[in-house]
Enzyme design. Structure first.
Site, PDB file in Angstrom:
ATOM      1  CG  HIS A  20      -2.172  -0.768   0.756  1.00  0.00           C
ATOM      2  ND1 HIS A  20      -3.232   0.013   0.785  1.00  0.00           N
ATOM      3  CD2 HIS A  20      -2.250  -1.880   0.929  1.00  0.00           C
ATOM      4  CE1 HIS A  20      -4.811  -1.301   0.558  1.00  0.00           C
ATOM      5  NE2 HIS A  20      -3.884  -2.660   0.789  1.00  0.00           N
ATOM      6  CG  ASP A 119      -4.078   2.637   1.612  1.00  0.00           C
ATOM      7  OD1 ASP A 119      -5.079   2.479   1.539  1.00  0.00           O
ATOM      8  OD2 ASP A 119      -3.122   2.403   1.441  1.00  0.00           O
TER       9      ASP A 119
END
Length: 456
Positions: A20, A119
């Site tokens: 990520h 994120d």
């Protein structure tokens, strides 16, 4: 109240697991170059920051600074081995950890935070942005198909139920726009099956509920990939910005290759080699490692297999010696460069989003063996929507199933058709990231949102 500033300070909240953080940093680097008057404070754990900043520090823009935050693991803590235990510990501590990090960054820069980029998994950034009167710009690291399942999670649960899908695995998700070829079995864990009460599942559920409130959601994809999905997500989200594929905009840096893969490929015929890799997280179960080994040995196709050293114990006795003349087993390979080589004709993969696009960039058909998360959705898209690869029959490796896949892609007319589709897809993606392309225009919008904060 909302804040406008001539000295933007963008706080970037990373999710420090799997792959990520790296793509989020890649976006931040592009933003920092496009908005040199802005300051970007990047918050993640020390382990995550060390892994993604180390190799690029000599080329990092001066308006990006990393800050280490707590991983949430108490001193002296002994892990019990529960699934996602590290994620749960981090998530519980993260809101306060991020707040403390931002206080430090504000003190160092002398600039108040003017925008929150995060994120999408960091769903509570929505609440933090609301408290601070700031724009919230979540980044979705995967594809539009998986994003859609999260945005529609409550509708999906209402339609399918949450008591399991036994006997209904192959029913279609045709009540969601753009998902008519997706089957119930393709959904991610935590949507309608798996442990729906885990902290991680509850986190993703909450994320799906709050994403429509975001100032804008941006994603590593391009609008023309699927018009139906694009148009529907535009209707569900305030602003939906496709700004990829990243690997076509900023090719990955060339890294020293100590395994000899690229030199070995020079000696092979075009489209003759099978490349095998399952990313940085996954290794197939021992029985499937054996099946893959047996298929490679029996078919005698040239291959490069990126296999962690600790997994070599599962290789059949004598496999390395028997295949030495036409195969390589290495602990790591420069994947983007391998897939770009004309000798590579097929890619055996877990079908992660980043790997998928590296294969498209190289024009290499995929043989998909998904394991978890969005990988099953990606595999379905590869075979049934984009028609650029095949999925493993039955969902697990068998000797005969793999040999059939090798034959279809390397020797039959189907392989030629898949490569034609890949070329067309690559051309469409190239146009999207070109000077007047949709992804380029969307990135300009993102730069404007980040560097010139407006009313949220």
């Amino acid at each position: 109240m909302s804040q406008t500033t001539t000295n933007p300070h963008v706080a970037v909240l990373a999710f420090p697991f799997s792959t990520h953080a790296a793509p989020l940093l890649a976006v931040v680097r592009r933003l920092a170059a496009a908005a040199p008057h802005a300051v970007f404070s990047f918050f993640s754990t020390s382990q995550s920051n060390a892994s993604i900043f180390h190799d690029s520090m000599h080329t990092m823009q001066c308006n990006i600074k990393s800050y280490d935050i707590s991983d949430g693991v108490p001193e002296g803590y002994v892990f019990a081995g529960r699934p996602q235990e590290d994620i749960e510990l981090f998530t519980r501590a993260a809101p306060e950890s991020f707040r403390q990090g931002m206080v430090m960054a504000v003190a160092e820069t002398g600039r108040p935070v003017s925008c929150l980029v995060a994120d999408a998994f960091i769903w509570f950034a929505a609440d933090m942005a609301a408290e601070m009167g700031l724009a919230w710009l979540p980044f979705w690291t995967a594809g539009p198909n998986s994003l859609s399942t999260h945005v529609y999670i409550d509708e999906i649960r209402e339609k399918i139920g949450v008591s399991g899908i036994q006997g209904r695995e192959d029913e279609l998700l045709n009540f969601i726009p753009g998902m008519s070829k997706v089957r119930f079995r393709d959904l991610q864990e935590g949507i309608v099956f798996g442990n729906l009460n885990s902290l991680f599942s509850r986190m993703l559920h909450r994320m799906g509920q709050v994403l429509p409130k975001a100032t804008a959601v941006f994603i590593n994809s391009f609008e023309e990939l699927d018009d139906s999905l694009t148009n529907d997500l535009k209707s569900k989200l305030k602003t939906y910005l496709n700004i990829g594929p990243f690997n076509l905009i900023t090719p990955p840096p060339v890294v020293p290759n100590t395994t000899g893969c690229l030199q070995w490929l020079k000696e092979r015929k075009p489209t003759s080699v099978v490349y095998i890799s399952f990313g940085t997280v996954t290794t197939p179960p021992p029985a499937e490692v054996v099946a893959l080994s047996e298929a490679l040995e029996a078919s005698r196709v040239p291959f490069i297999w990126s296999l962690r050293d600790k997994a070599r114990v599962h290789l059949p006795e004598g496999f390395l010696e028997k295949t030495r003349g036409y195969g390589m087993v290495v602990p790591w390979a420069p994947q983007a460069e391998v897939l770009a080589h004309e000798a590579v004709g097929a890619f055996v993969t877990h079908c992660g989003w980043n790997s998928l696009w590296e294969s498209v960039a190289g024009g290499v058909p995929l043989i998909c063996r998904p394991f978890f998360g969005d990988q099953r959705l990606n595999g379905r898209m590869v075979e049934d929507v984009l028609e650029i690869g095949v999925r493993i029959e039955g969902g697990v490796f068998t000797k005969s199933g793999l040999m059939s896949c090798f034959d279809q892609i390397l020797s039959q007319e189907k392989g030629k058709k898949l490569r034609e589709n890949l070329r067309a897809l690559r051309e469409t993606a190239d146009r999207a990231v070109g000077p007047k392309g949709s992804s380029t225009e969307n990135f300009i919008t993102l730069v404007d949102l980040v560097s010139k904060p407006k009313d949220v």
